[in-house]
Design a protein around this motif. Structure first.
Motif, mmCIF file in Angstrom:
data_model
loop_
_atom_site.group_PDB
_atom_site.id
_atom_site.type_symbol
_atom_site.label_atom_id
_atom_site.label_comp_id
_atom_site.label_asym_id
_atom_site.label_seq_id
_atom_site.Cartn_x
_atom_site.Cartn_y
_atom_site.Cartn_z
ATOM 1 N N LEU A 100 -0.463 -7.228 -3.894
ATOM 2 C CA LEU A 100 -1.313 -6.733 -4.986
ATOM 3 C C LEU A 100 -2.647 -6.249 -4.433
ATOM 4 N N ALA A 101 -3.165 -6.974 -3.444
ATOM 5 C CA ALA A 101 -4.416 -6.540 -2.802
ATOM 6 C C ALA A 101 -4.223 -5.193 -2.097
ATOM 7 N N PRO B 231 -0.954 3.706 -13.245
ATOM 8 C CA PRO B 231 -1.608 2.852 -12.234
ATOM 9 C C PRO B 231 -1.132 1.404 -12.236
ATOM 10 N N LEU B 232 -1.078 0.768 -13.409
ATOM 11 C CA LEU B 232 -0.687 -0.642 -13.438
ATOM 12 C C LEU B 232 0.763 -0.824 -12.987
ATOM 13 N N ALA B 233 1.639 0.131 -13.373
ATOM 14 C CA ALA B 233 3.031 0.051 -12.925
ATOM 15 C C ALA B 233 3.117 0.229 -11.413
ATOM 16 N N GLY B 234 2.275 1.113 -10.872
ATOM 17 C CA GLY B 234 2.255 1.303 -9.420
ATOM 18 C C GLY B 234 1.794 0.045 -8.695
ATOM 19 N N LEU B 235 0.748 -0.619 -9.249
ATOM 20 C CA LEU B 235 0.279 -1.862 -8.639
ATOM 21 C C LEU B 235 1.365 -2.939 -8.691
ATOM 22 N N GLY B 236 2.032 -3.034 -9.856
ATOM 23 C CA GLY B 236 3.092 -4.028 -9.992
ATOM 24 C C GLY B 236 4.255 -3.749 -9.049
ATOM 25 N N PHE B 237 4.606 -2.464 -8.906
ATOM 26 C CA PHE B 237 5.703 -2.105 -7.994
ATOM 27 C C PHE B 237 5.342 -2.464 -6.550
ATOM 28 N N GLY B 238 4.101 -2.178 -6.159
ATOM 29 C CA GLY B 238 3.669 -2.528 -4.802
ATOM 30 C C GLY B 238 3.728 -4.022 -4.561
ATOM 31 N N GLY C 204 0.817 -1.206 0.000
ATOM 32 C CA GLY C 204 0.000 0.000 0.000
ATOM 33 C C GLY C 204 0.851 1.256 0.000
ATOM 34 N N TYR C 205 1.863 1.287 0.864
ATOM 35 C CA TYR C 205 2.759 2.455 0.906
ATOM 36 C C TYR C 205 3.608 2.556 -0.361
ATOM 37 N N ALA C 206 4.116 1.414 -0.831
ATOM 38 C CA ALA C 206 4.980 1.435 -2.022
ATOM 39 C C ALA C 206 4.204 1.909 -3.244
ATOM 40 N N ALA C 207 3.014 1.360 -3.439
ATOM 41 C CA ALA C 207 2.208 1.766 -4.592
ATOM 42 C C ALA C 207 1.774 3.226 -4.460
ATOM 43 N N GLY C 208 1.368 3.619 -3.253
ATOM 44 C CA GLY C 208 0.955 5.005 -3.041
ATOM 45 C C GLY C 208 2.080 5.977 -3.321
ATOM 46 N N HIS C 209 3.292 5.650 -2.854
ATOM 47 C CA HIS C 209 4.447 6.515 -3.100
ATOM 48 C C HIS C 209 4.773 6.568 -4.600
ATOM 49 N N ALA C 210 4.719 5.413 -5.248
ATOM 50 C CA ALA C 210 5.044 5.371 -6.686
ATOM 51 C C ALA C 210 4.039 6.181 -7.505
ATOM 52 N N LEU C 211 2.764 6.107 -7.130
ATOM 53 C CA LEU C 211 1.735 6.822 -7.889
ATOM 54 C C LEU C 211 1.745 8.318 -7.593
ATOM 55 N N LYS C 212 1.934 8.668 -6.326
ATOM 56 C CA LYS C 212 1.822 10.074 -5.930
ATOM 57 C C LYS C 212 3.117 10.855 -6.148
#
Length: 331
Positions: free
Chosen positions: A219-220, A82-89, A68-76
């Motif tokens: 991923l969730a 979005p898909l890259a952020g989900l994959g990174f998380g 959650g933090y990793a994807a949020g940081h990558a997106l923001k």
């Protein structure tokens, strides 16, 4: 169980997912269903570990929170799509799962569970003090972005992306469980000593299962951050690890659909029990039911006790057992 297992369940899964896709058309609130799908994926990932491998992790919330933090940081902050952020998380959670697994997999039983809990708590306090998580305020205002010109700020657009992500993850779990790798995991759960005697590197298989489960849990968590637009410490707290255990047990451990049902029951209780209490209060005239919404933990605890005492195989497990009994009588 033979009658149930002899039938191809894919048609049933297709009908289930078609029904999920139509829920907004039927009047369901998309945000609520997406939240249920995120926790259902979290529970399915956890079930892959305990239901098919026999490993009970008390710290699975660590992977939900990490992603959650990793994807949020990558997106923001980084502005990833979005898909890259989900994959990174998910990758960050899988990497964390690899680290946890290397430290815990050599132990079994309660020792394995307590090590995962201790590591998850250490990670929680790291998140509490780290600047990129926002501390107790959490990581706020995470943008949804767009995919191929599709604006995900629209709830319905994001809904179908989340459904697609969930179906892809569920298919991966299905294929894993029904693959030779999945059969080895089941043999480890049933009799680890015999699996070792057959020449399997049990620790390696358990580590792979742990990493896969962590990645899917991640991923969730990443999808949940995309849906709600924030990530908080609650995602990494030990109570969330307990929540996913409860979802899996209530729905049916060791079944593919059980965790989805368990997630629906628990999330619906958390969100709708207040309305349910008011309806009962209006019907019975007993004012106490108006405060039922403040007693979610009490209600979920009672449900857990009932499941342990009367429905030890969970909702789906008991339903499958009942169906098999009827099928045997008819034959």
């Amino acid at each position: 169980m033979s009658t149930q297992k002899s039938k191809n369940p894919l048609s049933g899964y297709l009908l289930l997912f078609a029904g999920i896709a139509l829920l907004p058309v039927l009047g369901a609130y998309p945000i609520f269903v997406m939240k249920v799908l995120c926790y259902a994926l979290f529970a399915c990932a956890f079930n892959l570990l305990i239901g098919f491998t026999g490993l009970l992790s008390f710290g699975h919330a660590a992977f939900l929170g990490t992603a959650g933090y990793a994807a949020g940081h990558a997106l923001k902050v980084w502005g990833l799509p979005p898909l890259a952020g989900l994959g990174f998380g998910a990758l960050c959670a899988a990497a964390m799962g690899g680290l946890f697994g290397l430290l815990a997999i050599k132990r079994s039983g309660i020792y394995f569970s307590m090590i995962t809990l201790a590591l998850a708590q250490m990670l929680y306090f790291f998140f509490l003090q780290a600047s990129f998580t926002g501390g107790e305020d959490g990581l706020q205002s995470v943008p949804r972005g767009a995919i191929l010109g599709l604006d995900l700020a629209q709830d319905l657009n994001l809904y179908y992306v989340v459904v697609a992500v969930f179906i892809a993850a569920f298919w991966l779990i299905y294929r894993t469980v029904h693959s030779p790798f999945g059969q080895v995991l089941t043999s480890i759960r049933e009799n680890e000593a015999r699996a070792i005697s057959l020449g399997y590197d049990v620790d390696r298989f358990k580590l792979l299962a742990f990493v896969l489960s962590a990645g899917l849990a991640g991923l969730a968590g990443a999808t949940k951050t995309l849906v709600l637009g924030f990530a908080t410490l609650t995602d990494a707290l030990w109570t969330t690890s307990g929540l996913v255990i409860l979802m899996t047990l209530v729905g049916g451990m060791g079944t593919l659909v059980g965790p989805m049902v368990g997630a629906l029951v628990i999330i619906a209780l958390e969100n709708k029990i207040g309305d349910f209490g008011q309806a009962i209060a209006n019907l019975t005239g007993i004012a106490w039911f108006n405060s039922l919404g403040e007693s979610v933990s009490l209600v979920t605890g009672l449900i857990f006790i009932v499941c342990v005492l009367a429905f030890r195989r969970g909702i789906v497990g008991e339903a499958l057992a009942l169906y098999d009994r009827f099928a045997i009588k008819r034959s």
